[in-house]
Enzyme design. Structure first.
Site, PDB file in Angstrom:
ATOM      1  N   TYR A 203      62.630  63.480   5.417  1.00 52.33           N
ATOM      2  CA  TYR A 203      63.580  62.637   6.175  1.00 52.33           C
ATOM      3  C   TYR A 203      63.271  62.756   7.994  1.00 52.33           C
ATOM      4  O   TYR A 203      63.431  61.912   8.650  1.00 52.33           O
ATOM      5  CB  TYR A 203      65.003  62.440   6.028  1.00 52.33           C
ATOM      6  CG  TYR A 203      65.684  61.901   4.645  1.00 52.33           C
ATOM      7  CD1 TYR A 203      64.566  61.423   4.067  1.00 52.33           C
ATOM      8  CD2 TYR A 203      66.785  62.100   4.251  1.00 52.33           C
ATOM      9  CE1 TYR A 203      64.874  61.045   2.464  1.00 52.33           C
ATOM     10  CE2 TYR A 203      67.191  61.609   3.081  1.00 52.33           C
ATOM     11  CZ  TYR A 203      66.246  61.156   2.304  1.00 52.33           C
ATOM     12  OH  TYR A 203      66.576  60.832   0.767  1.00 52.33           O
TER      13      TYR A 203
ATOM     14  N   ASP B 108      74.165  63.417   2.839  1.00 51.67           N
ATOM     15  CA  ASP B 108      72.698  63.545   1.973  1.00 51.67           C
ATOM     16  C   ASP B 108      71.670  63.401   2.837  1.00 51.67           C
ATOM     17  O   ASP B 108      71.583  62.365   3.645  1.00 51.67           O
ATOM     18  CB  ASP B 108      72.614  62.747   0.736  1.00 51.67           C
ATOM     19  CG  ASP B 108      71.324  62.690   0.029  1.00 51.67           C
ATOM     20  OD1 ASP B 108      71.414  63.474  -1.012  1.00 51.67           O
ATOM     21  OD2 ASP B 108      70.438  62.106   0.401  1.00 51.67           O
TER      22      ASP B 108
ATOM     23  N   LYS C  71      66.783  68.517   0.103  1.00 51.14           N
ATOM     24  CA  LYS C  71      65.853  68.389  -0.814  1.00 51.14           C
ATOM     25  C   LYS C  71      64.517  69.099  -0.231  1.00 51.14           C
ATOM     26  O   LYS C  71      64.258  68.935   0.865  1.00 51.14           O
ATOM     27  CB  LYS C  71      65.338  66.982  -1.150  1.00 51.14           C
ATOM     28  CG  LYS C  71      66.713  66.179  -1.320  1.00 51.14           C
ATOM     29  CD  LYS C  71      66.450  64.555  -1.594  1.00 51.14           C
ATOM     30  CE  LYS C  71      67.483  63.676  -1.614  1.00 51.14           C
ATOM     31  NZ  LYS C  71      68.041  63.656  -0.209  1.00 51.14           N
TER      32      LYS C  71
ATOM     33  N   HIS D 140      62.803  67.047  -4.840  1.00 48.73           N
ATOM     34  CA  HIS D 140      62.858  65.635  -4.330  1.00 48.73           C
ATOM     35  C   HIS D 140      62.064  64.564  -5.487  1.00 48.73           C
ATOM     36  O   HIS D 140      62.641  63.570  -5.554  1.00 48.73           O
ATOM     37  CB  HIS D 140      62.282  65.522  -2.872  1.00 48.73           C
ATOM     38  CG  HIS D 140      62.721  64.156  -2.057  1.00 48.73           C
ATOM     39  ND1 HIS D 140      62.818  64.568  -0.681  1.00 48.73           N
ATOM     40  CD2 HIS D 140      63.021  63.261  -2.445  1.00 48.73           C
ATOM     41  CE1 HIS D 140      63.052  63.222  -0.284  1.00 48.73           C
ATOM     42  NE2 HIS D 140      63.350  62.346  -1.383  1.00 48.73           N
TER      43      HIS D 140
END
Length: 269
Positions: free
Chosen positions: A49, A44, A74, A107
C-alpha cells in the site's frame, strides 16, 4: 466494540478500518486518526500500500495506546520466501514505528508461500506477531498450505461482498477455525448501483454501507471498511442495531455473481 476470538485465544475487533489506496502522507495520517477517534481499534495496512509510515503516524497522533490497537500488515509477493519475509517484516515494523504486529498476513498465494509461512510461524513463536494468517487464499490453496504447517492460519482475508459471498470458502474456514476478513465490502463502490441493496437499506433505516457491513457481521466475518472522509468514517462505524431477516438474506441471492478483484487461482505475479 464487538470482538471475535481467534483460534489462539487472541481477540480481534470485528470491524476493521482499511487503508488500501489511501496515499502516504497527510491523507492516511488523518484518516487513521479520525478512525481511531471514532472508535475503531482495528487498522489494516500492507507493505504494497506504500502508506505504513503514515498509518503509524496516524496511530500516534490519535493518542490511543498502542496496546489498544489491533494492527495488521502483509508481506508482498516479491518479498515471499523465508529469509526475505523476515527482512520485509523488519522493514514494515520500522515504517510503522512499532515493535510488534497483532496480525501478519501472506498477501497473495504463491508457490513459495510454504516457506513464507514458516517465517510467519517463527515470528509468531518469538512473540513479535500476535497472530498470523493469509489473504486471498482459495480452498484449494488453503488445503495445499495446511499440508506443511505447524500452525493453522488464524485469518484469511478475501474479497467478499453481496455479489461474491464465497459461502463455500466461509464454511471451510469456519470449520478449520479460520476467521474470514472481508475486503471490497462495498464492491469498490459498485454496491451503490444495486437497486435491491438500496431498497433493503432503506427498509432497515440505514445507509447502503451500513447495511453491507451489518450483513458481514451477521455472518461472523470481519469487514474492512475504508474512507478518507471523516463523516463517512464515523457513519461506517456507528452501526444501527438491526438483524437482517432470513427472507431478505434469501432475496440478496439475486445479486450474486462474479468477483471484482483478481482471481487468486489466476493471479499474474
Amino acid at each position: 466494540m464487538r470482538e471475535y476470538e481467534l483460534s489462539n485465544g487472541k481477540k480481534i475487533p470485528a470491524l476493521g478500518f482499511g487503508t488500501f489506496k489511501i496515499p502516504e502522507g497527510s491523507l492516511v495520517i488523518d484518516a487513521v486518526n479520525d478512525a481511531l477517534q471514532a472508535g475503531y481499534r482495528h487498522i489494516d495496512t500492507a507493505a504494497i500500500y506504500g502508506n505504513e509510515r503514515g498509518v503509524g503516524e496516524g496511530m500516534r497522533k490519535s493518542g490511543i495506546p498502542r496496546e489498544d490497537i489491533f494492527l495488521t500488515s502483509k508481506v508482498w509477493n516479491s518479498d515471499q520466501g523465508y529469509d526475505t519475509t523476515l527482512e520485509a517484516f523488519e522493514k514494515s515494523l520500522e515504517r510503522l514505528g512499532t515493535d510488534y504486529l497483532d496480525l501478519y498476513l501472506i498477501h497473495w498465494p504463491k508457490p513459495v508461500s510454504g516457506e513464507t509461512w514458516k517465517a510467519l510461524e517463527k515470528l509468531y513463536e518469538e512473540g513479535r506477531v500476535r497472530s498470523i494468517g493469509v489473504s486471498n487464499f482459495t480452498i484449494r490453496q488453503l488445503k495445499e498450505l495446511l499440508k506443511g504447517v505447524d500452525i493453522v492460519p488464524m485469518v484469511n482475508q478475501v474479497e467478499l461482498h453481496p455479489q461474491f459471498p464465497q459461502y463455500e470458502l466461509q464454511e471451510y474456514c469456519h470449520t478449520h477455525g479460520i476467521i474470514i476478513e472481508s475486503w471490497a465490502t462495498l464492491m469498490q463502490g459498485a454496491i451503490f448501483e444495486l437497486p435491491l441493496i438500496a431498497e433493503l437499506a432503506e427498509t432497515y433505516g440505514c445507509t447502503v454501507s451500513q447495511f453491507a457491513t451489518i450483513w458481514q457481521l451477521q455472518m461472523g466475518n470481519v469487514p474492512l471498511v475504508k474512507s478518507n472522509r471523516k463523516k463517512r468514517i464515523i457513519e461506517n462505524f456507528e452501526l444501527p442495531d438491526i438483524t437482517i431477516s432470513e427472507e431478505d438474506l434469501m432475496r440478496m441471492k439475486a445479486v450474486e455473481g462474479d468477483r471484482i478483484g483478481s482471481d487468486p487461482e489466476n493471479f499474474d505475479f
